[in-house]
Design a protein around this motif. Structure first.
Motif, mmCIF file in Angstrom:
data_model
loop_
_atom_site.group_PDB
_atom_site.id
_atom_site.type_symbol
_atom_site.label_atom_id
_atom_site.label_comp_id
_atom_site.label_asym_id
_atom_site.label_seq_id
_atom_site.Cartn_x
_atom_site.Cartn_y
_atom_site.Cartn_z
ATOM 1 N N ALA B 113 28.542 28.849 61.612
ATOM 2 C CA ALA B 113 27.761 29.086 60.397
ATOM 3 C C ALA B 113 27.953 27.909 59.450
ATOM 4 O O ALA B 113 29.075 27.452 59.232
ATOM 5 C CB ALA B 113 28.210 30.380 59.728
ATOM 6 N N VAL B 114 26.833 27.407 58.947
ATOM 7 C CA VAL B 114 26.878 26.360 57.925
ATOM 8 C C VAL B 114 25.929 26.823 56.838
ATOM 9 O O VAL B 114 24.743 27.015 57.097
ATOM 10 C CB VAL B 114 26.411 24.990 58.485
ATOM 11 N N LEU B 115 26.415 27.058 55.647
ATOM 12 C CA LEU B 115 25.530 27.590 54.607
ATOM 13 C C LEU B 115 26.011 27.195 53.226
ATOM 14 O O LEU B 115 27.183 26.870 53.034
ATOM 15 C CB LEU B 115 25.368 29.108 54.735
ATOM 16 N N PRO B 116 25.074 27.194 52.274
ATOM 17 C CA PRO B 116 25.491 26.900 50.906
ATOM 18 C C PRO B 116 26.417 28.002 50.401
ATOM 19 O O PRO B 116 26.263 29.169 50.784
ATOM 20 C CB PRO B 116 24.190 26.882 50.107
ATOM 21 N N LEU B 117 27.344 27.635 49.546
ATOM 22 C CA LEU B 117 28.303 28.606 49.007
ATOM 23 C C LEU B 117 27.585 29.766 48.329
ATOM 24 O O LEU B 117 27.969 30.934 48.500
ATOM 25 C CB LEU B 117 29.238 27.894 48.015
ATOM 26 N N GLY B 154 28.222 24.738 46.811
ATOM 27 C CA GLY B 154 29.019 23.957 47.745
ATOM 28 C C GLY B 154 28.615 24.341 49.144
ATOM 29 O O GLY B 154 27.516 24.842 49.364
ATOM 30 N N ALA B 155 29.511 24.115 50.067
ATOM 31 C CA ALA B 155 29.167 24.406 51.459
ATOM 32 C C ALA B 155 30.260 25.221 52.116
ATOM 33 O O ALA B 155 31.444 25.026 51.847
ATOM 34 C CB ALA B 155 28.972 23.098 52.224
ATOM 35 N N VAL B 156 29.836 26.141 52.964
ATOM 36 C CA VAL B 156 30.778 26.918 53.762
ATOM 37 C C VAL B 156 30.481 26.632 55.228
ATOM 38 O O VAL B 156 29.332 26.730 55.668
ATOM 39 C CB VAL B 156 30.635 28.430 53.466
ATOM 40 N N LEU B 189 34.244 24.590 51.906
ATOM 41 C CA LEU B 189 35.202 25.459 52.592
ATOM 42 C C LEU B 189 34.929 25.353 54.086
ATOM 43 O O LEU B 189 33.831 25.672 54.541
ATOM 44 C CB LEU B 189 34.967 26.892 52.090
ATOM 45 N N ILE B 190 35.905 24.868 54.820
ATOM 46 C CA ILE B 190 35.720 24.738 56.266
ATOM 47 C C ILE B 190 36.784 25.583 56.963
ATOM 48 O O ILE B 190 37.981 25.372 56.769
ATOM 49 C CB ILE B 190 35.850 23.262 56.720
ATOM 50 N N GLU B 191 36.322 26.541 57.750
ATOM 51 C CA GLU B 191 37.255 27.371 58.513
ATOM 52 C C GLU B 191 36.999 27.130 59.994
ATOM 53 O O GLU B 191 35.989 27.570 60.538
ATOM 54 C CB GLU B 191 37.044 28.850 58.190
ATOM 55 N N ALA B 192 37.905 26.377 60.605
ATOM 56 C CA ALA B 192 37.739 26.039 62.016
ATOM 57 C C ALA B 192 38.624 26.964 62.849
ATOM 58 O O ALA B 192 39.850 26.901 62.781
ATOM 59 C CB ALA B 192 38.122 24.578 62.250
ATOM 60 N N GLY B 193 37.969 27.819 63.620
ATOM 61 C CA GLY B 193 38.702 28.787 64.447
ATOM 62 C C GLY B 193 39.450 28.100 65.577
ATOM 63 O O GLY B 193 39.283 26.898 65.818
ATOM 64 N N ALA B 194 40.251 28.875 66.269
ATOM 65 C CA ALA B 194 41.088 28.322 67.338
ATOM 66 C C ALA B 194 40.244 27.560 68.360
ATOM 67 O O ALA B 194 39.180 28.016 68.764
ATOM 68 C CB ALA B 194 41.855 29.449 68.031
#
Lengths: 250, 452
Positions: B113-117, B154-156, B189-194
């Motif tokens: 998922a890439v989306l505006p905050l 921002g970006a998530v 905000l970048i959340e990179a899973g395993a």
């Protein structure tokens, strides 16, 4: 072509060349030999314009122009090119940048436009093949991580691309094994031409088995003590330099 | 009126306008805003007596009167000229405001998922509330507090475990030439899973007369085995003010590679903090800054080796011309019991003018005994022997100096895997030396040769 008259040069206050005179005509190959410390490398360094050498008297002219009045790059553009004994590593500057910038500088000086990319590539590819170098050398930084032999071949490659009127090679044979020596000598021999002068500076006669000089000069204590033909080099090989030194002193 | 009060007044107006337009915010957001505002008010803008700001004077920001904008208007033609020529999943922000028109996410792989905050908050604000602010709280600096008080857009980026994004994710921040300068406080905000893998490019650029203030906060979380390459290409106008606080948290065996490339801005401050929390985690910091005129670029980095067998490599290069000023502060902290770590750091700077200045400070704090650490800093001029050698080949002195300057930057750039970014920076560096070096033609020619 090149005329050096009564040249006196000091380095850090010490006089190294003490009245050296030399004339190189187009089509000739001159070898300057001599014992260590005689000032062999000083002559080519002064002609190329290296800093730290003070010319106290004498003249150097190249095709009638006063060399000592010329900027370093002007000397190269006039056709004088020096192959270094210890080529400098230039991290980050790709060989291809250097060759292209140098060639275009030369063309600009002759009123020509930049060399078109395909023509340049064709030229470079034939020259690196002549020096038995891999094409990957072009993308590598100048001399960085090169072996001694590779550095020397790279110097000759630059000569082959830039086709100077006067090629000066300072101890181009030092540190070369016999295979590399042959490649370098073949490269230099391919430069021999009726309109080109070549000045070899060397300590050993060995190189002169591969590049036959027209004139051999022995430099002792800042002056040319003796001149002759290729036979003089052979005599130096068998007898060493001492007898010339003694003759000079006498 | 104090500098701080100007910002607090602006915040009050903004909060009231937002309430009237959209009604009350979720309580957690309102509470954080208040905490941010309170913290900012208590700290004020840092002055030079604060160690972390010793060499960087932020009065140009503190004394500014920046508006906030709701407009994302930007000429598509200008945007197209500024954008990186690269196939990417693209989000664009104009003075901090999301521009749907200039964004094109294309097709994202499943689980990505890439989306505006703003959209992420509208869809599920609680899912944002957990991670947001976890790494960069209001305590970090007055600027992070200010960002928290003002944050809107921002970006998530969320990468599900095992997901791989082939094309880079491009977050483009455009700055406009406004009648009154504006400020923006983007959050990334970048959340990179395993075991996920992606490349994120943050590109800060704008109109040449733009004179805005960007106050960015990035929070990047890498779960076990995640691999993230993070480019921050800062090519803002020479009047823009730019502050970025970037925090990265790394789990076991994860790899984070940063390219912090700074070419623009009048006042630039980057804080990059990485927490290496799991065994096998590796962080690579590559930095390049080029400043001229009166530009000021300050890079502060911190690698926290919180676990054994963690690795950090840092290589920053700076080129400073005219009266430009650079700051490099690279800190490495090795916790007790963080054995068998490796931390290497180097900072090399090239001064092209005797009025340019660099303050460089490596700091090592090591509380473990079985570690391998190195650091070094050099500052100097071009190698005169190399200049001479190039001149003996007929290359004029200025071109020779230009080539060597480019070469200096090239040592960082050769680690850049994205050709579009490397070429952009190489051309920018060459082009920044116009009247003196004029190398653009040469670089372009060499690049076209490379393509053959």
């Amino acid at each position: 072509m090149l005329e050096v008259k009564d040249l006196h040069v000091t380095v850090e206050g010490k006089e190294i060349l003490k009245g050296l005179s030399l004339t190189v005509k187009a089509g000739e190959v001159h070898a300057i030999m001599g014992p260590n410390g005689a000032g062999k490398s000083t002559l080519s360094a002064v002609i190329a314009g290296k800093e730290g050498y003070e010319v106290t008297s004498g003249t150097i002219t190249f095709e009638g122009q006063d060399v000592l009045e010329m900027e370093i790059e002007e000397r190269a553009l006039a056709g004088m090119l020096l192959g270094f004994q210890y080529p400098v590593e230039i991290p980050g500057v790709k060989n291809i940048y250097l060759l292209k910038a140098a060639l275009n500088a030369q063309r600009a000086a002759n009123g020509q436009a930049d060399i078109p990319a395909p023509e340049f590539m064709k030229l470079i590819k034939s020259k690196i093949a002549e020096m038995k170098m891999d094409a990957s050398f072009l993308q590598r930084a100048v001399n960085e991580g090169f072996s001694g032999g590779e550095k020397k071949r790279n110097e000759i490659l630059q000569m082959l691309v830039l086709q100077p009127k006067l090629a000066m090679l300072d101890e181009i044979d030092s540190g070369l094994d016999i295979d590399a020596m042959r490649i370098v000598a073949d490269g230099v021999n391919s430069l021999r031409a009726a309109d080109r002068g070549i000045l070899l500076v060397t300590h050993y006669q060995r190189l002169l088995d591969y590049i036959i000089p027209d004139h051999v000069h022995v430099l002792v204590d800042g002056r040319i003590a003796k001149s002759g033909d290729k036979e003089l080099a052979k005599e130096l090989e068998s007898r060493g330099y001492d007898w010339v030194v003694e003759e000079t002193a006498a | 009126m104090s500098d701080v009060q100007t910002f607090l007044d602006r915040l009050a107006e903004r909060t009231e306008a937002r309430r009237q337009a959209h009604g009350p915010e979720p309580t957690w957001i309102a509470a954080r805003r208040q905490a941010g505002a309170a913290r900012f008010e208590a700290l004020g803008f840092p002055d030079r007596r604060v160690e972390a700001w010793k060499y960087t004077d932020v009065r140009a920001i503190a004394r500014g009167d920046f508006a906030l904008t709701d407009s994302a208007d930007f000429s598509p033609a200008s945007a197209a000229a500024l954008t990186l020529p690269i196939a990417a999943h693209r989000l664009t922000f104009v003075d901090g405001v999301f521009s749907a028109a200039l964004s094109d996410l294309g097709e994202l792989p499943a689980g990505v998922a890439v989306l505006p905050l703003s959209q992420a908050l509208a869809e599920n604000h609680e899912a944002v509330g957990g991670p947001l602010g976890r790494l960069t709280g209001v305590e970090f600096s007055p600027f992070s507090a200010l960002n928290t008080a003002f944050m809107e857009e921002g970006a998530v980026v969320r990468l599900a475990p095992g997901s791989v994004v082939e094309k880079p994710i491009l977050l483009q921040f455009l700055s406009r030439a406004n009648a009154q300068p504006v400020m923006s406080h983007p959050r990334v905000l970048i959340e990179a899973g395993a075991r996920s893998q992606a490349t994120v490019i943050e590109h800060h650029i704008g109109e040449s007369e733009a004179a805005n203030f960007t106050n960015l906060v990035d929070e990047v979380m890498l779960d076990r085995g995640a691999i993230l390459t993070h480019y921050k290409l800062q090519e803002a106008s020479l009047k823009d003010l730019h502050v970025a606080s970037i925090h990265v948290e790394q789990g076991r065996d994860s790899r984070y590679t940063s390219f912090n490339l700074n070419l623009g801005g009048s006042l630039v401050r980057n804080d990059l903090v990485v927490d290496l929390n799991g065994k096998g985690a590796e962080a690579n910091f590559n930095g390049l800054f080029f400043a001229q005129g009166r530009q000021h670029v300050d890079n502060h980095t911190l690698a926290n080796h919180n676990a054994p067998l963690t690795f950090s490599n840092e290589n920053y290069k700076g080129i400073l011309d005219d009266r430009a000023r650079g700051v490099f502060n690279g800190r490495v902290v090795v916790k007790r019991d963080s054995q068998k770590i490796e931390a290497h750091q180097s900072n090399a700077n090239l001064l092209l003018s005797d009025r340019a200045e660099i303050d460089t400070k490596p700091e090592l704090e090591i509380y473990a005994d079985d570690v391998k650490c190195s650091h070094g800093a050099t500052t100097g001029q071009l190698d005169e022997e190399a200049v001479f050698t190039l001149r003996t080949r007929g290359i004029d002195e200025q071109t020779a100096r230009g080539l060597l300057t480019l070469a200096f930057a090239g040592e960082v750039m050769e680690r850049v895997e994205l050709e579009a970014v490397a070429e952009r920076v190489e051309l920018a560096v060459a082009g920044k030396l116009p009247e003196r070096f004029n190398l653009s033609g040469l670089v372009e020619a060499a690049m076209s040769l490379h393509d053959d």
